[in-house]
Design a protein around this motif. Sequence first.
Motif, PDB file in Angstrom:
ATOM      1  N   ARG A  73       1.456   7.570 -30.392  1.00  0.00           N
ATOM      2  CA  ARG A  73       0.827   6.573 -29.506  1.00  0.00           C
ATOM      3  C   ARG A  73       1.891   5.693 -28.868  1.00  0.00           C
ATOM      4  N   ARG A  74       2.882   5.330 -29.648  1.00  0.00           N
ATOM      5  CA  ARG A  74       3.981   4.503 -29.113  1.00  0.00           C
ATOM      6  C   ARG A  74       4.695   5.235 -27.979  1.00  0.00           C
ATOM      7  N   LEU A  75       4.950   6.513 -28.162  1.00  0.00           N
ATOM      8  CA  LEU A  75       5.625   7.291 -27.125  1.00  0.00           C
ATOM      9  C   LEU A  75       4.760   7.401 -25.871  1.00  0.00           C
ATOM     10  N   ALA A  92       2.403   5.542 -24.870  1.00  0.00           N
ATOM     11  CA  ALA A  92       2.110   4.263 -24.226  1.00  0.00           C
ATOM     12  C   ALA A  92       3.323   3.695 -23.496  1.00  0.00           C
ATOM     13  N   SER A  93       4.481   4.334 -23.655  1.00  0.00           N
ATOM     14  CA  SER A  93       5.702   3.807 -23.051  1.00  0.00           C
ATOM     15  C   SER A  93       5.977   4.481 -21.712  1.00  0.00           C
ATOM     16  N   PRO A  94       5.949   3.734 -20.602  1.00  0.00           N
ATOM     17  CA  PRO A  94       6.299   4.343 -19.307  1.00  0.00           C
ATOM     18  C   PRO A  94       7.704   4.911 -19.284  1.00  0.00           C
ATOM     19  N   ASP A  95       8.620   4.300 -20.059  1.00  0.00           N
ATOM     20  CA  ASP A  95       9.988   4.815 -20.093  1.00  0.00           C
ATOM     21  C   ASP A  95      10.057   6.205 -20.705  1.00  0.00           C
ATOM     22  N   PHE A  96       9.074   6.542 -21.519  1.00  0.00           N
ATOM     23  CA  PHE A  96       9.005   7.885 -22.085  1.00  0.00           C
ATOM     24  C   PHE A  96       8.151   8.814 -21.222  1.00  0.00           C
ATOM     25  N   ILE A  97       7.017   8.329 -20.761  1.00  0.00           N
ATOM     26  CA  ILE A  97       6.022   9.207 -20.170  1.00  0.00           C
ATOM     27  C   ILE A  97       6.453   9.733 -18.804  1.00  0.00           C
ATOM     28  N   PHE A  98       7.103   8.928 -17.989  1.00  0.00           N
ATOM     29  CA  PHE A  98       7.463   9.393 -16.645  1.00  0.00           C
ATOM     30  C   PHE A  98       8.527  10.498 -16.679  1.00  0.00           C
ATOM     31  N   PRO A  99       9.648  10.326 -17.395  1.00  0.00           N
ATOM     32  CA  PRO A  99      10.589  11.440 -17.450  1.00  0.00           C
ATOM     33  C   PRO A  99      10.013  12.672 -18.131  1.00  0.00           C
ATOM     34  N   SER A 100       9.123  12.481 -19.107  1.00  0.00           N
ATOM     35  CA  SER A 100       8.519  13.632 -19.781  1.00  0.00           C
ATOM     36  C   SER A 100       7.584  14.398 -18.846  1.00  0.00           C
ATOM     37  N   LEU A 101       6.819  13.666 -18.030  1.00  0.00           N
ATOM     38  CA  LEU A 101       5.954  14.321 -17.052  1.00  0.00           C
ATOM     39  C   LEU A 101       6.770  15.110 -16.036  1.00  0.00           C
ATOM     40  N   LEU A 102       7.864  14.523 -15.588  1.00  0.00           N
ATOM     41  CA  LEU A 102       8.723  15.214 -14.630  1.00  0.00           C
ATOM     42  C   LEU A 102       9.313  16.480 -15.246  1.00  0.00           C
ATOM     43  N   LEU A 103       9.730  16.380 -16.496  1.00  0.00           N
ATOM     44  CA  LEU A 103      10.239  17.552 -17.218  1.00  0.00           C
ATOM     45  C   LEU A 103       9.164  18.623 -17.325  1.00  0.00           C
ATOM     46  N   GLY A 104       7.940  18.219 -17.696  1.00  0.00           N
ATOM     47  CA  GLY A 104       6.852  19.179 -17.855  1.00  0.00           C
ATOM     48  C   GLY A 104       6.485  19.878 -16.562  1.00  0.00           C
ATOM     49  N   ALA A 143      14.100  10.086 -21.702  1.00  0.00           N
ATOM     50  CA  ALA A 143      12.863   9.954 -22.473  1.00  0.00           C
ATOM     51  C   ALA A 143      13.132   9.557 -23.921  1.00  0.00           C
ATOM     52  N   MET A 144      14.240  10.048 -24.514  1.00  0.00           N
ATOM     53  CA  MET A 144      14.507   9.831 -25.925  1.00  0.00           C
ATOM     54  C   MET A 144      15.411   8.645 -26.198  1.00  0.00           C
ATOM     55  N   SER A 145      15.943   8.017 -25.167  1.00  0.00           N
ATOM     56  CA  SER A 145      17.011   7.031 -25.358  1.00  0.00           C
ATOM     57  C   SER A 145      16.581   5.828 -26.191  1.00  0.00           C
ATOM     58  N   GLY A 146      15.333   5.404 -26.086  1.00  0.00           N
ATOM     59  CA  GLY A 146      14.901   4.216 -26.808  1.00  0.00           C
ATOM     60  C   GLY A 146      14.185   4.487 -28.110  1.00  0.00           C
ATOM     61  N   PHE A 147      14.273   5.734 -28.621  1.00  0.00           N
ATOM     62  CA  PHE A 147      13.456   6.092 -29.783  1.00  0.00           C
ATOM     63  C   PHE A 147      14.275   6.806 -30.861  1.00  0.00           C
ATOM     64  N   GLY A 148      15.473   6.245 -31.156  1.00  0.00           N
ATOM     65  CA  GLY A 148      16.342   6.857 -32.149  1.00  0.00           C
ATOM     66  C   GLY A 148      15.735   6.898 -33.532  1.00  0.00           C
ATOM     67  N   ALA A 149      14.915   5.903 -33.892  1.00  0.00           N
ATOM     68  CA  ALA A 149      14.331   5.866 -35.230  1.00  0.00           C
ATOM     69  C   ALA A 149      13.273   6.941 -35.443  1.00  0.00           C
ATOM     70  N   ILE A 150      12.718   7.460 -34.357  1.00  0.00           N
ATOM     71  CA  ILE A 150      11.714   8.535 -34.467  1.00  0.00           C
ATOM     72  C   ILE A 150      12.143   9.687 -33.558  1.00  0.00           C
ATOM     73  N   ALA A 151      13.425  10.068 -33.673  1.00  0.00           N
ATOM     74  CA  ALA A 151      13.972  11.094 -32.785  1.00  0.00           C
ATOM     75  C   ALA A 151      13.253  12.421 -32.933  1.00  0.00           C
ATOM     76  N   GLY A 152      12.815  12.755 -34.161  1.00  0.00           N
ATOM     77  CA  GLY A 152      12.088  14.014 -34.350  1.00  0.00           C
ATOM     78  C   GLY A 152      10.783  14.017 -33.576  1.00  0.00           C
ATOM     79  N   ALA A 153      10.028  12.913 -33.677  1.00  0.00           N
ATOM     80  CA  ALA A 153       8.767  12.820 -32.947  1.00  0.00           C
ATOM     81  C   ALA A 153       9.015  12.798 -31.441  1.00  0.00           C
ATOM     82  N   ALA A 154      10.049  12.080 -30.998  1.00  0.00           N
ATOM     83  CA  ALA A 154      10.350  12.025 -29.561  1.00  0.00           C
ATOM     84  C   ALA A 154      10.795  13.386 -29.044  1.00  0.00           C
ATOM     85  N   GLY A 155      11.631  14.088 -29.812  1.00  0.00           N
ATOM     86  CA  GLY A 155      12.033  15.435 -29.417  1.00  0.00           C
ATOM     87  C   GLY A 155      10.851  16.383 -29.363  1.00  0.00           C
TER      88      GLY A 155
END
Length: 398
Positions: free
Chosen positions: A210-212, A214-226, A335-347
């Motif tokens: 949910r955190r990922l 809900a974060s525009p910093d994650f969702i926009f680059p991920s959408l572009l990648l997808g 997309a992953m830059s701000g989520f080092g503590a949950i890198a597995g989930a972000a990856g």
Amino acid sequence: MTTLRPVGMSARRTAIIGGLMVATGPLSLTLYAPALPTLVEDLGTTDAGGKLTLSVYFAAFALAQLICGPLSDRYGRRGVGLVFFAIYVLGCLLCTIAPTLEWLFVGRFIQGFGVSAGVALSRAMVRDQFTGSEAIRILTLINLILTVTPAVAPTLGSIVLLFGTWHQLFIVMAGFGLAILALLSLGARETLPVTSRQPFNPAVIARNYRRLLASPDFIFPSLLLGLTFSGFHGFTALLPFILIDDLGLTPFQFAIALLVQTASFISGNLVVSYLSTRISGARLVEIALILLAISGLGFAVLPQLFPGSVLAIMAPVGIWMLALAFISPSTTAAAMSGFGAIAGAAGAMTGFFQVGGGFVGSLAAGTLFPDARTALVVQLPVVAVLAIAVALMDRRRH
């Protein structure tokens, strides 16, 4: 699944191991691409049935990453990788003996489930140890290693078909999976310290996702990648039927034609590797968007103007692959830059977007259009427009 080995690896070792893990995914696509028309005939199915073997694989690939990533946050990257690649090998062996299309679907699903570890874990391994331009550089190196597989696999698949059937192609895939297991066992070190591991708790996992999301910093680059990978896997599903069935290429000629795709991707990665320390990731994405616009226009126009030309098909493919080389490492790192503590989930979630885009792209290509050529000239321009729109929305947000 903890290990007594030293934690961490060099940039080169991380890139080599991560690249070979990720390469297993496209190997499972491009190795048997020359055999798709033959497979359709042998199993008594339709072209749509053949394309669905790709969609089933993508669906499992995308969904399993959401499990693989949190498992690696709890138990470590190396141990989870060993389990998932063992599952991949089992799927390969089931495909080898599949007597019907339904059994092939099951085998492809198991393959996709196991191979999901490649994308999720390689990115988490990078994020465990590197950030910023260094992470982009290593992800670019991983992409470079990744290009060797689609360069070799169609030609290898064509050679195997000269002396055997499509069943033997899955034996080759199983051999590659066993090689990855050996590499993880003997050459890999754990990159996630025990002190940094997260509990495998459904509530925690749901909260992280949910955190990922809900974060525009994650969702926009991920959408572009997808979206970019949606286009790539869309034409991957279509090219065997256009080039072999429509234009009459042999499987070996088809493999040679795909060298345009591979050469473009290699060239793009070499350029990105050089530029990544000189310009920002955002500027790399801007270049990619220009390339996507040119490619989308080419898909819409060139096959219509030159219906019998292989180059009219492969030129837009090559430009799209250049764009993919520019977009993939930059958007993944962003997309992953701000989520080092949950890198597995972000990856895992970036992989879900990437492979989920592939699932949607291959499924749409196989089911929404009357024939492969129509799908190519309609679907790819639409995806290019959507990708540019997402990037413009992200720029407006900033």
